[in-house]
Design an enzyme around this catalytic site. Structure first.
Site, PDB file in Angstrom:
ATOM      1  N   ASP A  68       0.833  -1.211   0.000  1.00 33.06           N
ATOM      2  CA  ASP A  68       0.000   0.000   0.000  1.00 33.06           C
ATOM      3  C   ASP A  68       0.864   1.256   0.000  1.00 33.06           C
ATOM      4  OD1 ASP A  68       1.043  -0.236   2.526  1.00 33.06           O
ATOM      5  OD2 ASP A  68      -0.840   0.106   3.589  1.00 33.06           O
ATOM      6  N   GLU A  69       2.044   1.163  -0.578  1.00 31.31           N
ATOM      7  CA  GLU A  69       2.976   2.298  -0.620  1.00 31.31           C
ATOM      8  C   GLU A  69       3.127   2.820  -2.049  1.00 31.31           C
ATOM      9  OE1 GLU A  69       6.561   0.842   1.151  1.00 31.31           O
ATOM     10  OE2 GLU A  69       5.864   1.279   3.176  1.00 31.31           O
TER      11      GLU A  69
END
Length: 208
Positions: A122-123
């Site tokens: 989720d980066e």
């Protein structure tokens, strides 16, 4: 009527045409496969965004351009808050759907000349070129926080996440490389998480 030789000739002609068409299909499939492999080497398969490899290459190019043209750029590190609970509660497909929608929103918020990449999980990271002043950048960062925090409909549920963001500027007093810039932005992002999430910090404001 066709004689036996005529029939054989037609059969050979048909076989040749079929063979040629099959070869064309195989060649088209091979070219399409090569394009797909090349795409996956530089892009994230889920969101279609550039991956870490392409991001690093673009960052080097943008840094060189910033030096030549005398403008400032920003590198932003973006980490979603509350993503894991969504993934755990509704499954990986829902998590993937959330990532795709958030990526689409962020990409549409940025200008065409800016870059957005998925680094993994989720980066995400972004390169904002030609930053005129801090106020303009702050407006963009606030817009990103807003579009990320809007509800997303996944797995027949409305879910909400936020983001912690850190950013750094280039050029700086001393020459640094792209990896160092990304680490600075990452460090500022962790400061944003520690301070309560759903916010952004500049590297100069972060703990050195």
């Amino acid at each position: 009527a066709f004689g036996r030789d005529g029939v054989r000739l037609i059969e050979r002609m048909v076989a040749n045409v079929v063979f040629a068409l099959e070869n064309l299909e195989r060649e088209a499939w091979r070219r399409e496969s090569e394009k797909h492999i090349e795409f996956l080497a530089t892009h994230d398969a889920l969101t279609g965004l550039p991956n870490r490899v392409l991001f690093a290459d673009r960052l080097q190019q943008n840094m060189a351009q910033a030096r030549r043209q005398g403008y400032q750029l920003a590198v932003i590190y973006i980490d979603l808050d509350q993503f894991k609970p969504v993934n755990d509660a509704f499954g990986h497909d829902a998590g993937d759907g959330l990532l795709v929608e958030v990526a689409r929103r962020m990409r549409s918020t940025l200008r065409e000349e800016d870059s957005l990449a998925r680094l993994g999980g989720d980066e995400f990271a972004a390169i904002i070129v030609n930053v005129p002043d801090a106020a303009t950048l702050n407006v963009l960062l606030s817009r990103l926080l807003t579009v990320i925090a809007e509800p997303v409909w996944v797995a027949n549920h409305s879910v909400e996440v936020s983001a912690s963001m850190g950013y750094t500027l280039y050029p700086q007093g001393e020459e640094i490389d792209g990896d160092q810039l990304l680490r600075q932005a990452d460090q500022a992002m962790y400061r944003a998480k520690r301070e309560g999430k759903n916010r952004y910090y500049c590297f100069q404001d972060a703990d050195a």
